[in-house]
Design a protein around this motif. Structure first.
Motif, PDB file in Angstrom:
ATOM      1  N   ALA B 178      58.319  10.687 -45.343  1.00  0.00           N
ATOM      2  CA  ALA B 178      59.152  11.149 -46.457  1.00  0.00           C
ATOM      3  C   ALA B 178      58.626  12.494 -46.943  1.00  0.00           C
ATOM      4  CB  ALA B 178      59.101  10.131 -47.592  1.00  0.00           C
ATOM      5  N   LEU B 179      59.556  13.424 -47.246  1.00  0.00           N
ATOM      6  CA  LEU B 179      59.197  14.761 -47.747  1.00  0.00           C
ATOM      7  C   LEU B 179      59.833  14.936 -49.122  1.00  0.00           C
ATOM      8  CD1 LEU B 179      60.378  16.792 -44.587  1.00  0.00           C
ATOM      9  CD2 LEU B 179      58.085  15.871 -44.954  1.00  0.00           C
ATOM     10  N   VAL B 180      59.054  15.458 -50.078  1.00  0.00           N
ATOM     11  CA  VAL B 180      59.619  15.765 -51.397  1.00  0.00           C
ATOM     12  C   VAL B 180      59.328  17.229 -51.696  1.00  0.00           C
ATOM     13  CG1 VAL B 180      59.678  15.164 -53.842  1.00  0.00           C
ATOM     14  CG2 VAL B 180      59.174  13.399 -52.142  1.00  0.00           C
ATOM     15  N   LYS B 181      60.369  18.056 -51.566  1.00  0.00           N
ATOM     16  CA  LYS B 181      60.135  19.501 -51.724  1.00  0.00           C
ATOM     17  C   LYS B 181      59.785  19.850 -53.173  1.00  0.00           C
ATOM     18  CE  LYS B 181      63.784  20.988 -49.604  1.00  0.00           C
ATOM     19  NZ  LYS B 181      64.810  21.950 -49.167  1.00  0.00           N
ATOM     20  N   THR B 182      60.354  19.096 -54.108  1.00  0.00           N
ATOM     21  CA  THR B 182      60.086  19.401 -55.524  1.00  0.00           C
ATOM     22  C   THR B 182      58.610  19.458 -55.801  1.00  0.00           C
ATOM     23  OG1 THR B 182      61.681  17.614 -55.789  1.00  0.00           O
ATOM     24  CG2 THR B 182      61.073  18.839 -57.739  1.00  0.00           C
ATOM     25  N   ILE B 183      57.860  18.589 -55.160  1.00  0.00           N
ATOM     26  CA  ILE B 183      56.423  18.575 -55.444  1.00  0.00           C
ATOM     27  C   ILE B 183      55.632  19.058 -54.235  1.00  0.00           C
ATOM     28  CG2 ILE B 183      56.592  16.760 -57.192  1.00  0.00           C
ATOM     29  CD1 ILE B 183      55.736  14.742 -55.096  1.00  0.00           C
ATOM     30  N   GLY B 184      56.346  19.468 -53.175  1.00  0.00           N
ATOM     31  CA  GLY B 184      55.664  20.039 -52.011  1.00  0.00           C
ATOM     32  C   GLY B 184      54.714  19.083 -51.321  1.00  0.00           C
ATOM     33  N   ARG B 185      55.112  17.811 -51.245  1.00  0.00           N
ATOM     34  CA  ARG B 185      54.220  16.837 -50.588  1.00  0.00           C
ATOM     35  C   ARG B 185      55.009  15.929 -49.643  1.00  0.00           C
ATOM     36  NH1 ARG B 185      52.162  13.525 -54.932  1.00  0.00           N
ATOM     37  NH2 ARG B 185      51.457  12.263 -53.175  1.00  0.00           N
ATOM     38  N   HIS B 186      54.273  15.216 -48.793  1.00  0.00           N
ATOM     39  CA  HIS B 186      54.941  14.268 -47.893  1.00  0.00           C
ATOM     40  C   HIS B 186      54.089  13.011 -47.757  1.00  0.00           C
ATOM     41  CE1 HIS B 186      51.998  15.277 -44.753  1.00  0.00           C
ATOM     42  NE2 HIS B 186      52.204  16.543 -45.063  1.00  0.00           N
ATOM     43  N   SER B 187      54.753  11.928 -47.300  1.00  0.00           N
ATOM     44  CA  SER B 187      54.027  10.654 -47.123  1.00  0.00           C
ATOM     45  C   SER B 187      53.362  10.650 -45.756  1.00  0.00           C
ATOM     46  CB  SER B 187      55.028   9.490 -47.168  1.00  0.00           C
ATOM     47  OG  SER B 187      55.815   9.481 -45.966  1.00  0.00           O
ATOM     48  N   ALA B 188      52.613   9.606 -45.495  1.00  0.00           N
ATOM     49  CA  ALA B 188      52.117   9.380 -44.132  1.00  0.00           C
ATOM     50  C   ALA B 188      53.302   8.966 -43.262  1.00  0.00           C
ATOM     51  CB  ALA B 188      51.087   8.249 -44.161  1.00  0.00           C
ATOM     52  N   PHE B 189      53.104   8.978 -41.955  1.00  0.00           N
ATOM     53  CA  PHE B 189      54.169   8.489 -41.075  1.00  0.00           C
ATOM     54  C   PHE B 189      54.239   6.970 -41.164  1.00  0.00           C
ATOM     55  CE2 PHE B 189      56.409  11.587 -38.757  1.00  0.00           C
ATOM     56  CZ  PHE B 189      55.603  12.716 -38.676  1.00  0.00           C
ATOM     57  N   SER B 190      55.453   6.489 -40.990  1.00  0.00           N
ATOM     58  CA  SER B 190      55.619   5.041 -40.927  1.00  0.00           C
ATOM     59  C   SER B 190      55.041   4.544 -39.604  1.00  0.00           C
ATOM     60  CB  SER B 190      57.117   4.719 -40.961  1.00  0.00           C
ATOM     61  OG  SER B 190      57.730   5.300 -39.803  1.00  0.00           O
ATOM     62  N   GLN B 191      54.901   3.240 -39.509  1.00  0.00           N
ATOM     63  CA  GLN B 191      54.540   2.676 -38.220  1.00  0.00           C
ATOM     64  C   GLN B 191      55.711   2.915 -37.261  1.00  0.00           C
ATOM     65  OE1 GLN B 191      54.032  -1.566 -38.301  1.00  0.00           O
ATOM     66  NE2 GLN B 191      52.276  -1.486 -36.897  1.00  0.00           N
ATOM     67  N   ALA B 192      55.417   3.176 -36.021  1.00  0.00           N
ATOM     68  CA  ALA B 192      56.495   3.435 -35.063  1.00  0.00           C
ATOM     69  C   ALA B 192      57.242   2.131 -34.752  1.00  0.00           C
ATOM     70  CB  ALA B 192      55.924   4.008 -33.769  1.00  0.00           C
ATOM     71  N   LYS B 193      58.546   2.279 -34.538  1.00  0.00           N
ATOM     72  CA  LYS B 193      59.364   1.140 -34.104  1.00  0.00           C
ATOM     73  C   LYS B 193      60.031   1.542 -32.790  1.00  0.00           C
ATOM     74  CE  LYS B 193      60.510  -1.392 -38.290  1.00  0.00           C
ATOM     75  NZ  LYS B 193      61.589  -1.907 -39.152  1.00  0.00           N
ATOM     76  N   CYS B 194      60.070   0.595 -31.847  1.00  0.00           N
ATOM     77  CA  CYS B 194      60.601   0.935 -30.532  1.00  0.00           C
ATOM     78  C   CYS B 194      61.758   0.001 -30.177  1.00  0.00           C
ATOM     79  CB  CYS B 194      59.512   0.794 -29.471  1.00  0.00           C
ATOM     80  SG  CYS B 194      58.059   1.778 -29.845  1.00  0.00           S
ATOM     81  N   VAL B 195      62.662   0.533 -29.366  1.00  0.00           N
ATOM     82  CA  VAL B 195      63.732  -0.305 -28.814  1.00  0.00           C
ATOM     83  C   VAL B 195      63.840  -0.007 -27.328  1.00  0.00           C
ATOM     84  CG1 VAL B 195      65.145  -0.530 -30.886  1.00  0.00           C
ATOM     85  CG2 VAL B 195      65.453   1.450 -29.415  1.00  0.00           C
ATOM     86  N   GLU B 196      64.298  -0.998 -26.643  1.00  0.00           N
ATOM     87  CA  GLU B 196      64.514  -0.795 -25.207  1.00  0.00           C
ATOM     88  C   GLU B 196      65.995  -1.014 -24.992  1.00  0.00           C
ATOM     89  OE1 GLU B 196      61.588  -2.824 -23.062  1.00  0.00           O
ATOM     90  OE2 GLU B 196      62.396  -2.372 -21.086  1.00  0.00           O
ATOM     91  N   VAL B 197      66.549  -0.286 -24.074  1.00  0.00           N
ATOM     92  CA  VAL B 197      68.006  -0.325 -23.974  1.00  0.00           C
ATOM     93  C   VAL B 197      68.489  -1.739 -23.776  1.00  0.00           C
ATOM     94  CG1 VAL B 197      70.006   0.505 -22.730  1.00  0.00           C
ATOM     95  CG2 VAL B 197      68.070   2.020 -23.127  1.00  0.00           C
ATOM     96  N   GLN B 198      67.767  -2.514 -22.938  1.00  0.00           N
ATOM     97  CA  GLN B 198      68.272  -3.886 -22.825  1.00  0.00           C
ATOM     98  C   GLN B 198      67.564  -4.789 -23.814  1.00  0.00           C
ATOM     99  OE1 GLN B 198      67.331  -2.328 -19.895  1.00  0.00           O
ATOM    100  NE2 GLN B 198      69.414  -1.770 -19.339  1.00  0.00           N
ATOM    101  N   GLY B 199      66.282  -4.412 -24.233  1.00  0.00           N
ATOM    102  CA  GLY B 199      65.527  -5.365 -25.025  1.00  0.00           C
ATOM    103  C   GLY B 199      65.838  -5.218 -26.504  1.00  0.00           C
ATOM    104  N   GLU B 200      65.143  -6.093 -27.313  1.00  0.00           N
ATOM    105  CA  GLU B 200      65.311  -6.025 -28.763  1.00  0.00           C
ATOM    106  C   GLU B 200      64.284  -5.067 -29.335  1.00  0.00           C
ATOM    107  OE1 GLU B 200      68.507  -7.601 -28.707  1.00  0.00           O
ATOM    108  OE2 GLU B 200      67.641  -7.222 -30.725  1.00  0.00           O
ATOM    109  N   SER B 201      64.277  -4.833 -30.587  1.00  0.00           N
ATOM    110  CA  SER B 201      63.297  -3.957 -31.224  1.00  0.00           C
ATOM    111  C   SER B 201      61.897  -4.536 -31.011  1.00  0.00           C
ATOM    112  CB  SER B 201      63.577  -3.929 -32.733  1.00  0.00           C
ATOM    113  OG  SER B 201      62.561  -3.169 -33.341  1.00  0.00           O
ATOM    114  N   LEU B 202      61.005  -3.625 -30.501  1.00  0.00           N
ATOM    115  CA  LEU B 202      59.669  -4.116 -30.151  1.00  0.00           C
ATOM    116  C   LEU B 202      58.671  -3.507 -31.134  1.00  0.00           C
ATOM    117  CD1 LEU B 202      59.889  -3.377 -26.287  1.00  0.00           C
ATOM    118  CD2 LEU B 202      60.317  -5.564 -27.439  1.00  0.00           C
ATOM    119  N   PRO B 203      58.162  -4.229 -32.152  1.00  0.00           N
ATOM    120  CA  PRO B 203      57.152  -3.623 -33.038  1.00  0.00           C
ATOM    121  C   PRO B 203      55.893  -3.290 -32.256  1.00  0.00           C
ATOM    122  CG  PRO B 203      57.370  -5.996 -33.419  1.00  0.00           C
ATOM    123  CD  PRO B 203      58.459  -5.603 -32.462  1.00  0.00           C
ATOM    124  N   LEU B 204      55.244  -2.244 -32.552  1.00  0.00           N
ATOM    125  CA  LEU B 204      54.040  -1.796 -31.779  1.00  0.00           C
ATOM    126  C   LEU B 204      52.871  -2.742 -31.963  1.00  0.00           C
ATOM    127  CD1 LEU B 204      53.465   2.037 -31.909  1.00  0.00           C
ATOM    128  CD2 LEU B 204      53.752   0.555 -29.960  1.00  0.00           C
TER     129      LEU B 204
END
Lengths: 152, 204
Positions: B178-204
């Motif tokens: 998340a980026l907030v320009k008003t205060i010129g700061r950003h959050s850490a990255f979220s945990q990555a989430k993956c999907v496979e075209v045939q599979g379901e969402s695969l949490p890392l």
């Protein structure tokens, strides 16, 4: 504003604050034949000059317009809008550092003449009328400020 | 004459996360009827130019809880003074003032929640709507050795965004901050989430 960089201000918050009271404030302005922010004051300002003009105008709004409004028994809705505008203007002014170098003297003088046009027009009116008109012309000021606002 | 008879609220503090600001205090326990509180604020302008002026909070003047959402009152990135008092009928306590002024640039920025889905071969992302002041930096890649990361700025949460057309059998991962320009700061990255075209969402 030209050489002056201002960050941390959400112009939409200022617009939202002004729109909330626009009709109320502009209804108090009965002198429709006069405009404080005349065409000679704002339009066609060079980038370099804009920092000086913005600094002078915003300071006037803080020291005179808003201050007088606060001392009037204004309704709650107007007070909230005033607070949003005034506190953002304080932030903007704290970031606007007009250059004091010699070669900027001519530009600074031109900016000062523009501001004097505005201030003279303000002083020619009765204080109550002048305050209502100055606050009512906030949309002219915000529109002009928006021109210099770049979506970074 | 009803002045300063009631005990004043104590332990005022502000908890601010993702530009939502919550003022809390210890409840005042009194026998009998319900106790109410009034919250007021003062921005830097008021404290410098008109220090006698305090503005009632939009949502908590009065309130019967021991917290107040002051998000709509804090409309500039400057220090704000905050105060609370107890009220009951015509009686009021003294004001309790927040020890240190609050500035929204101190908000805690958390990574945004997000939904990563596939629509056929299309990789689609929907980010949490955190309000107009938020933008998001989204990074996505195909999950394979040496894969190149792609970045995209998403201006607003709450709406599906098409990121990529995927290849059959491949897996793709996404993370966002998340980026907030008003205060010129950003959050850490979220945990990555993956999907496979045939599979379901695969949490890392």
């Amino acid at each position: 504003f030209g050489p002056c960089q201002v960050k941390g201000v959400v112009l939409s918050e200022l617009w939202k604050a002004f729109w909330a009271v626009k009709n109320t404030v502009q209804a108090q302005d009965n002198i429709t034949s006069i405009r404080l922010l005349k065409p000679e004051v704002l339009p066609n300002i060079s980038d370099a000059e804009s920092c000086f003009v913005a600094h002078a105008l915003l300071k006037f709004y803080l020291n005179v317009v808003f201050k007088n409004y606060y001392n009037k028994r204004v309704e709650f809705k107007i007070l909230k809008s005033l607070s949003t505008l005034a506190n953002n203007f304080i932030l903007i002014i704290s970031k606007l550092q007009p250059s004091q170098e010699n070669e900027m003297f001519a530009i600074k003088e031109s900016a000062h003449r523009r501001f004097l046009l505005f201030q003279r027009a303000f002083k020619q009116l009765d204080i109550e009328a002048a305050l209502a008109k100055a606050f009512g012309e906030m949309d002219i000021l915000l529109t002009w400020m928006e021109k210099f606002y770049h979506q970074l | 004459n009803g002045v300063a008879v009631l005990p004043a609220p104590q332990n005022l503090s502000v908890h601010s996360t993702n530009m939502k600001h919550l003022l809390t205090w210890s409840p005042v326990i009194l026998p009998g009827e319900m106790t109410f509180y009034s919250v007021e604020y003062q921005g830097e302008y008021e404290s410098l130019y008109t220090s006698h002026v305090w503005i009632p909070s939009s949502s908590c003047s009065p309130t019967n809880g021991s917290e107040c959402d002051i998000t709509d009152d804090i409309t500039a990135t400057v220090p704000y003074n905050l105060r609370v008092r107890t009220t009951r009928d015509s009686q009021t306590s003294a004001w309790s003032t927040l020890e240190h002024p609050f500035n929204r640039n101190s908000t805690v920025l958390m990574p945004p929640r997000m939904e990563v889905t596939k629509d056929g071969f299309h990789l689609v992302l929907e980010l949490e709507d955190l309000g107009p002041q938020f933008e998001f930096l989204v990074v996505y890649w195909r999950r394979e050795p040496g894969a190149k990361e792609h970045a995209k700025v998403v201006r607003r949460g709450g709406i599906p965004v098409h990121l990529e057309t995927m290849d059959a059998g491949a897996a793709y991962c996404v993370k966002a901050q998340a980026l907030v320009k008003t205060i010129g700061r950003h959050s850490a990255f979220s945990q990555a989430k993956c999907v496979e075209v045939q599979g379901e969402s695969l949490p890392l």
